[in-house]
Design an enzyme around this catalytic site. Structure first.
Site, mmCIF file in Angstrom:
data_model
loop_
_atom_site.group_PDB
_atom_site.id
_atom_site.type_symbol
_atom_site.label_atom_id
_atom_site.label_comp_id
_atom_site.label_asym_id
_atom_site.label_seq_id
_atom_site.Cartn_x
_atom_site.Cartn_y
_atom_site.Cartn_z
ATOM 1 N N ASP A 33 3.252 -4.488 8.227
ATOM 2 C CA ASP A 33 2.092 -3.615 8.074
ATOM 3 C C ASP A 33 0.858 -4.508 8.234
ATOM 4 O O ASP A 33 0.486 -5.242 7.329
ATOM 5 C CB ASP A 33 2.144 -2.955 6.685
ATOM 6 C CG ASP A 33 0.834 -2.266 6.299
ATOM 7 O OD1 ASP A 33 -0.134 -2.334 7.086
ATOM 8 O OD2 ASP A 33 0.787 -1.670 5.219
ATOM 9 N N HIS B 156 0.867 -1.171 0.000
ATOM 10 C CA HIS B 156 0.000 0.000 0.000
ATOM 11 C C HIS B 156 0.910 1.230 0.000
ATOM 12 O O HIS B 156 2.017 1.167 0.539
ATOM 13 C CB HIS B 156 -0.833 -0.050 1.289
ATOM 14 C CG HIS B 156 -1.917 0.979 1.375
ATOM 15 N ND1 HIS B 156 -1.669 2.290 1.677
ATOM 16 C CD2 HIS B 156 -3.254 0.875 1.218
ATOM 17 C CE1 HIS B 156 -2.827 2.954 1.707
ATOM 18 N NE2 HIS B 156 -3.799 2.128 1.421
ATOM 19 N N GLN C 63 -4.263 -4.913 7.171
ATOM 20 C CA GLN C 63 -5.241 -5.890 6.670
ATOM 21 C C GLN C 63 -5.118 -7.232 7.392
ATOM 22 O O GLN C 63 -5.759 -8.201 7.004
ATOM 23 C CB GLN C 63 -5.044 -6.113 5.158
ATOM 24 C CG GLN C 63 -5.165 -4.870 4.313
ATOM 25 C CD GLN C 63 -6.589 -4.344 4.248
ATOM 26 O OE1 GLN C 63 -7.545 -5.044 4.577
ATOM 27 N NE2 GLN C 63 -6.742 -3.092 3.856
ATOM 28 N N LYS D 283 -10.145 -0.802 10.701
ATOM 29 C CA LYS D 283 -10.314 -2.005 9.866
ATOM 30 C C LYS D 283 -10.581 -3.221 10.750
ATOM 31 O O LYS D 283 -10.587 -4.358 10.293
ATOM 32 C CB LYS D 283 -9.063 -2.225 9.010
ATOM 33 C CG LYS D 283 -8.838 -1.119 7.976
ATOM 34 C CD LYS D 283 -7.648 -1.431 7.107
ATOM 35 C CE LYS D 283 -7.082 -0.228 6.406
ATOM 36 N NZ LYS D 283 -7.886 0.293 5.308
ATOM 37 N N CYS E 71 -4.861 2.468 -3.699
ATOM 38 C CA CYS E 71 -3.656 3.018 -3.069
ATOM 39 C C CYS E 71 -2.489 2.046 -3.146
ATOM 40 O O CYS E 71 -1.651 1.992 -2.242
ATOM 41 C CB CYS E 71 -3.904 3.430 -1.625
ATOM 42 S SG CYS E 71 -5.038 4.788 -1.484
#
Lengths: 146, 407
Positions: B201, B124, B204, B227, B365
């Site tokens: 990261d 991302h 997600q 999220k 993105c």
């Protein structure tokens, strides 16, 4: 052939849209409009003529002839192409001054703004702005030449 | 843990009942943000109705209970991701903010001219641009792990990139654009053989997988609340104590200081040295409620259910002639990116939206990875705990309608 004024074409479009019962008709109309867009010459389909702020790519080019502007455009998305052509239909053969002073209220009246313009994504506003910028550039150029 | 009951779960999310364009909403944009259960909404309302006060400052009653609730969230997340210490969790605005914190605070100390930072081609923009910027400033080099045609990291290529100049590896747990689940444990272990720390990261990841930072042995894990069924504007950075202590603060102000005079300021200890200014207390408290909610259902149950939805949707959409799934990794989270023939994703998205279905269109993105597939973007449906197969059927019908309109 006498050129219709911006306002006359706007009213014509508003009238056409008033026959549509639902959103599906509107989209189908835009898809059809997309097919008859005054197509941009390949040589102008370059990075420099891309409009920023659209999710799909939109190329716009303009020329000035006898004091009147002619736009050509293309997009890789069909609905966007239809919207571009709608704007072109209103603006082509108009003078820079008329384009600069027009408010293009038809966009609101036919529900385009409401349904189709979550700003960044479809770039309707970006297109309008770019077209006015062309008008301004032509106006300035013409005045300087005087 | 409660029994997995989709009807009850759907009742928990008030927004699910609303209509858009006179049609029941189908919300398939969960990779962008998830909806919030009533308990999270209630927690925020309760906070402002009863407890609102600035934290860590006042001796008065409200300030104390607000501080306790705030710090409770930190401890609950410490326990949830199995961090060794509660002060290894820093509250941030979200994942982007957490990654920027590391890029600045770690980058300032450890990345110098000629050094290298490794990311993957799947990232991302928020796990790309901060490193690009750091490398530009420090005259360091950003190295990119390539991916194969299925959208999977090519592990051997990653190994080839590691060397004595590598100062950090930063990769996504799960790709937001394609759904690929990266082999993060393997990546971490390999990087550690070269004494290189690894940032994951987890934007997600957290909502779909049980995270155990000690078992993973990652050096940093960044995630967002929103999220994860929690409010927007809050997230966390987990960092190993040894790194966080060596890093310098990059935002300055109240709360993060120890002693202040006009001549010299000394900084507070962990975690406060990285938490300048008044934090988003209501969102933190909402995040605590979201954690309770997820724990009640069990993230393993959520993952199993979502995986069922993903394979159902993949199967049903693949039956439609011309539909192309982008991202076909062996291990995928509940993200389904696709194209319908040559129809521009934007055109498709406009029609799908009018049918009451929220999907994402565009490059998500993550422009570089879609460029590498040579496509303008995709239509992305991403699933969460409250989605159903009936909703997927509606998406399938919508896709057929798009085909009819444009082909």
């Amino acid at each position: 052939m006498e050129v219709k004024s911006i306002q006359e074409t706007e009213e014509e479009i508003i009238n056409e849209f008033s026959y549509f019962d639902d959103w599906m008709d509107k989209y189908n109309f835009l898809i059809e409009m997309g097919k008859s867009i005054p197509s941009i010459d390949t040589q102008y389909k370059v990075e420099n003529n891309l409009i920023k702020g659209c999710q799909s790519r939109v190329w716009l080019h303009a020329t000035l002839e006898d004091g009147r502007i002619n736009f050509t455009a293309d997009s890789d998305a069909v609905i966007t192409k239809g919207i571009a052509n709608l704007l072109i239909r209103v603006m082509n053969q108009q003078t820079p001054d008329d384009i600069l002073s027009a408010e293009f209220t038809f966009v609101d009246k036919i529900g385009l703004k409401e349904h189709l313009s979550p700003t960044r994504s479809n770039g309707l506003m970006a297109m309008l702005k770019q077209m006015k910028l062309y008008a301004l550039a032509f106006k300035t150029k013409t005045e300087q030449a005087k | 843990m409660q029994e997995f009951n989709i009807h009850k779960i759907r009742e928990d999310f008030p927004i699910i009942k609303r209509e858009v364009y006179n049609k029941p909403l189908v919300y398939f944009d969960n990779a962008a943000t998830t909806q919030k259960p009533q308990t999270v909404i209630d927690a925020i309302v309760r906070y402002y109705s009863e407890d609102n006060s600035n934290i860590h400052r006042g001796v008065h009653y409200l300030s104390q209970i607000s501080t306790l609730a705030f710090e409770d969230t930190r401890k609950n997340f410490q326990e949830y991701i199995n961090a060794k210490h509660h002060y290894e969790l820093i509250f941030t605005k979200g994942t982007t903010d957490a990654i920027n914190l590391v890029a600045n605070s770690y980058g300032k100390v450890f990345v110098n001219e000629g050094d290298e930072v490794i990311i993957s081609a799947l990232e991302h923009h928020s796990n790309l641009v901060p490193w690009q910027n750091l490398c530009e400033q420090k005259k360091a080099r950003l190295r990119i792990i390539p991916v194969n045609e299925n959208g999977e990291i090519i592990f051997d290529e990653f190994v080839n990139l590691l060397n004595e100049r590598t100062k950090l590896v930063s990769v996504a747990h799960v790709s937001n654009a394609l759904g690929t689940v990266n082999p993060i444990k393997k990546i971490i272990d390999k990087a550690h053989e070269f004494n290189v720390p690894v940032l994951i990261d987890g934007a997600q990841g957290l909502a779909h997988y049980k995270i155990d930072v000690q078992e993973l042995d990652c050096d940093f894990y960044a995630f967002s609340g929103h999220k994860f069924y929690a409010p927007m504007g809050v997230g966390m950075l987990y960092g190993k104590e040894e790194w966080l202590n060596k890093m310098v603060p990059y935002q300055f102000g109240g709360e993060m200081v120890d002693q202040v005079s006009f001549e010299k300021t000394s900084y507070n200890e962990l975690p406060f040295k990285f938490e300048a200014g008044t934090p988003n207390v209501d969102a933190v408290i909402g995040m605590n409620a979201a954690l309770e909610y997820v724990k009640d259902i069990g993230v393993e149950n959520i993952a199993a259910y979502e995986s069922e939805l993903l394979s159902y949707a993949t199967g049903e959409l693949s039956k439609i002639e011309g539909v192309r799934i982008i991202g076909t990794a062996r291990e995928k989270a509940s993200v389904l990116s696709f194209l319908i023939g040559d129809i521009h994703p934007y055109d498709a998205g406009m029609i799908i939206d009018r049918l009451g279905i929220a999907v994402r269109t565009g490059h998500h993105c993550a422009q570089p990875i879609l460029d590498s597939f040579n496509i303008p973007g995709t239509v992305r449906a991403s699933f969460a705990v409250y989605n159903t197969k009936e909703e997927i059927n509606r998406l399938v019908q919508a896709v057929i309608q798009v085909k009819n309109m444009f082909e």
